[in-house]
Design a protein around this motif. Structure first.
Motif, short mmCIF file in Angstrom:
data_model
loop_
_atom_site.label_atom_id
_atom_site.label_comp_id
_atom_site.label_asym_id
_atom_site.label_seq_id
_atom_site.Cartn_x
_atom_site.Cartn_y
_atom_site.Cartn_z
N ALA A 54 0.83 -1.20 0.00
CA ALA A 54 0.00 0.00 0.00
C ALA A 54 0.86 1.25 0.00
O ALA A 54 1.95 1.28 0.57
CB ALA A 54 -0.92 0.01 1.22
N GLU A 55 0.36 2.28 -0.64
CA GLU A 55 1.04 3.57 -0.64
C GLU A 55 1.02 4.19 0.75
O GLU A 55 0.14 3.92 1.57
CB GLU A 55 0.34 4.52 -1.62
N CYS A 56 1.97 5.03 1.02
CA CYS A 56 2.02 5.74 2.28
C CYS A 56 0.81 6.68 2.39
O CYS A 56 0.50 7.40 1.44
CB CYS A 56 3.32 6.54 2.38
N GLY A 57 0.12 6.65 3.52
CA GLY A 57 -1.02 7.54 3.72
C GLY A 57 -2.29 7.09 3.07
O GLY A 57 -3.25 7.87 2.95
N LEU A 58 -2.39 5.81 2.67
CA LEU A 58 -3.60 5.31 2.01
C LEU A 58 -4.83 5.48 2.89
O LEU A 58 -5.89 5.89 2.43
CB LEU A 58 -3.43 3.84 1.63
N SER A 59 -4.69 5.16 4.18
CA SER A 59 -5.85 5.24 5.07
C SER A 59 -6.43 6.65 5.13
O SER A 59 -7.65 6.83 5.15
CB SER A 59 -5.45 4.78 6.48
N ARG A 60 -5.56 7.65 5.13
CA ARG A 60 -6.04 9.04 5.18
C ARG A 60 -6.78 9.41 3.91
O ARG A 60 -7.75 10.16 3.93
CB ARG A 60 -4.87 10.00 5.41
N LYS A 61 -6.34 8.86 2.77
CA LYS A 61 -7.01 9.14 1.50
C LYS A 61 -8.41 8.51 1.46
O LYS A 61 -9.33 9.06 0.85
CB LYS A 61 -6.19 8.61 0.33
N LEU A 62 -8.57 7.38 2.13
CA LEU A 62 -9.82 6.65 2.04
C LEU A 62 -10.82 7.00 3.15
O LEU A 62 -12.00 6.65 3.04
CB LEU A 62 -9.55 5.14 2.11
N GLU A 63 -10.39 7.72 4.19
CA GLU A 63 -11.24 7.89 5.37
C GLU A 63 -12.54 8.63 5.08
O GLU A 63 -13.52 8.48 5.81
CB GLU A 63 -10.46 8.56 6.50
N ARG A 64 -12.55 9.48 4.06
CA ARG A 64 -13.76 10.23 3.73
C ARG A 64 -14.57 9.58 2.62
O ARG A 64 -15.59 10.12 2.19
CB ARG A 64 -13.41 11.67 3.35
N MET A 65 -14.11 8.41 2.13
CA MET A 65 -14.82 7.72 1.07
C MET A 65 -15.75 6.66 1.65
O MET A 65 -15.50 6.12 2.73
CB MET A 65 -13.83 7.02 0.13
N SER A 66 -16.82 6.35 0.93
CA SER A 66 -17.66 5.21 1.29
C SER A 66 -16.89 3.93 0.96
O SER A 66 -15.85 3.96 0.28
CB SER A 66 -18.96 5.24 0.50
N VAL A 67 -17.41 2.79 1.43
CA VAL A 67 -16.79 1.51 1.11
C VAL A 67 -16.72 1.31 -0.40
O VAL A 67 -15.69 0.86 -0.95
CB VAL A 67 -17.57 0.35 1.77
N GLU A 68 -17.79 1.68 -1.09
CA GLU A 68 -17.85 1.51 -2.54
C GLU A 68 -16.85 2.42 -3.25
O GLU A 68 -16.17 1.99 -4.20
CB GLU A 68 -19.27 1.80 -3.04
N GLU A 69 -16.76 3.66 -2.79
CA GLU A 69 -15.80 4.60 -3.38
C GLU A 69 -14.37 4.14 -3.14
O GLU A 69 -13.50 4.23 -4.03
CB GLU A 69 -16.01 5.99 -2.81
N GLY A 70 -14.12 3.66 -1.93
CA GLY A 70 -12.78 3.17 -1.62
C GLY A 70 -12.40 1.96 -2.46
O GLY A 70 -11.25 1.84 -2.91
N ALA A 71 -13.36 1.07 -2.69
CA ALA A 71 -13.10 -0.11 -3.51
C ALA A 71 -12.75 0.30 -4.94
O ALA A 71 -11.84 -0.27 -5.57
CB ALA A 71 -14.31 -1.03 -3.50
N ALA A 72 -13.48 1.27 -5.47
CA ALA A 72 -13.21 1.76 -6.83
C ALA A 72 -11.82 2.39 -6.89
O ALA A 72 -11.09 2.21 -7.88
CB ALA A 72 -14.28 2.77 -7.23
N TYR A 73 -11.44 3.11 -5.85
CA TYR A 73 -10.12 3.74 -5.81
C TYR A 73 -9.02 2.66 -5.80
O TYR A 73 -8.02 2.78 -6.53
CB TYR A 73 -9.99 4.62 -4.56
N LEU A 74 -9.19 1.63 -5.00
CA LEU A 74 -8.19 0.57 -4.93
C LEU A 74 -8.04 -0.14 -6.27
O LEU A 74 -6.92 -0.43 -6.72
CB LEU A 74 -8.56 -0.45 -3.85
#
Length: 211
Positions: A34-54
């Motif tokens: 995982a990239e550094c700071g991934l959790s911070r990038k995803l914290e404001r996303m929904s589960v679905e948005e986060g999955a699309a980002y990954l």
């Protein structure tokens, strides 16, 4: 105190870290770093948005739906097999039980997850009832879950303590007329000064409340 209403994540359970690193765990299971700071990038996303980002960022073969299901399974497994009680919780619950103070749960999390964790840790039976935001139909920015829990316990809300680690939830309970106890959790560390100011009492360990 005539009754106690407990939040779960960050209050009873040291469970907030799973929400911060679930995507890191998922990528690690695929052998992907995982990239550094991934959790911070995803914290404001929904589960679905986060999955699309990954999927897009890491070029994963799995569909966003499959990624979402897999990450939620990691969260479920954490509650079922890993999530620990926070320091001091068991001792304080034992004291309230001995004093015959009725205790209930008010949580934003999934009932099955919460009940599995508390049952595994041997404290589920301490609580007379579990209230969830999804089942009452409102989140903790609205007082409904606290009002339902307070009505179940009965009596004056001012004599029922609500234990919370999140500022928005504690403020809601306070505005609904409950006695409020702020419980420190690192995930809400940035709000600790506000929590201390708003709450009737604030603790970093529930043993500080013991008589």
């Amino acid at each position: 105190m005539t009754g106690a209403i407990f939040d779960v994540d960050g209050t009873l359970l040291d469970s907030m870290p799973i929400w911060e690193d679930v995507s890191v765990r998922y990528l690690h299971s695929l052998g992907v770093e995982a990239e550094c700071g991934l959790s911070r990038k995803l914290e404001r996303m929904s589960v679905e948005e986060g999955a699309a980002y990954l999927k897009k960022t890491y070029g994963l073969e799995e569909t966003p739906e499959e990624i979402a299901r897999a990450t939620l399974k990691i969260v479920e497994d954490f509650y079922f097999y890993e999530a620990p009680l926070k320091p001091g919780v068991r001792e304080y619950l034992d004291e309230l039980k001995a004093r015959k103070i009725p205790m209930v749960i008010a949580t934003s999390s999934v009932r099955a997850h919460v009940e599995a964790a508390l049952r595994r840790l041997g404290v589920l039976d301490y609580f007379a009832k579990v209230f969830t935001c999804s089942e009452v139909g409102a989140g903790k920015t609205k007082p409904l879950i606290y009002e339902r829990a307070g009505a179940y316990i009965g009596g004056d809300f001012r004599e029922i303590a609500v234990f919370e680690d999140a500022i928005h939830a504690l403020e809601t309970a306070k505005q609904a007329g409950f006695y409020t106890v702020a419980v420190y959790d690192p995930s809400a560390g940035k709000d600790w000064d506000r929590l201390k100011k708003e709450a009737d009492v604030a603790v970093t360990d529930m043993r500080q409340l013991m008589i």
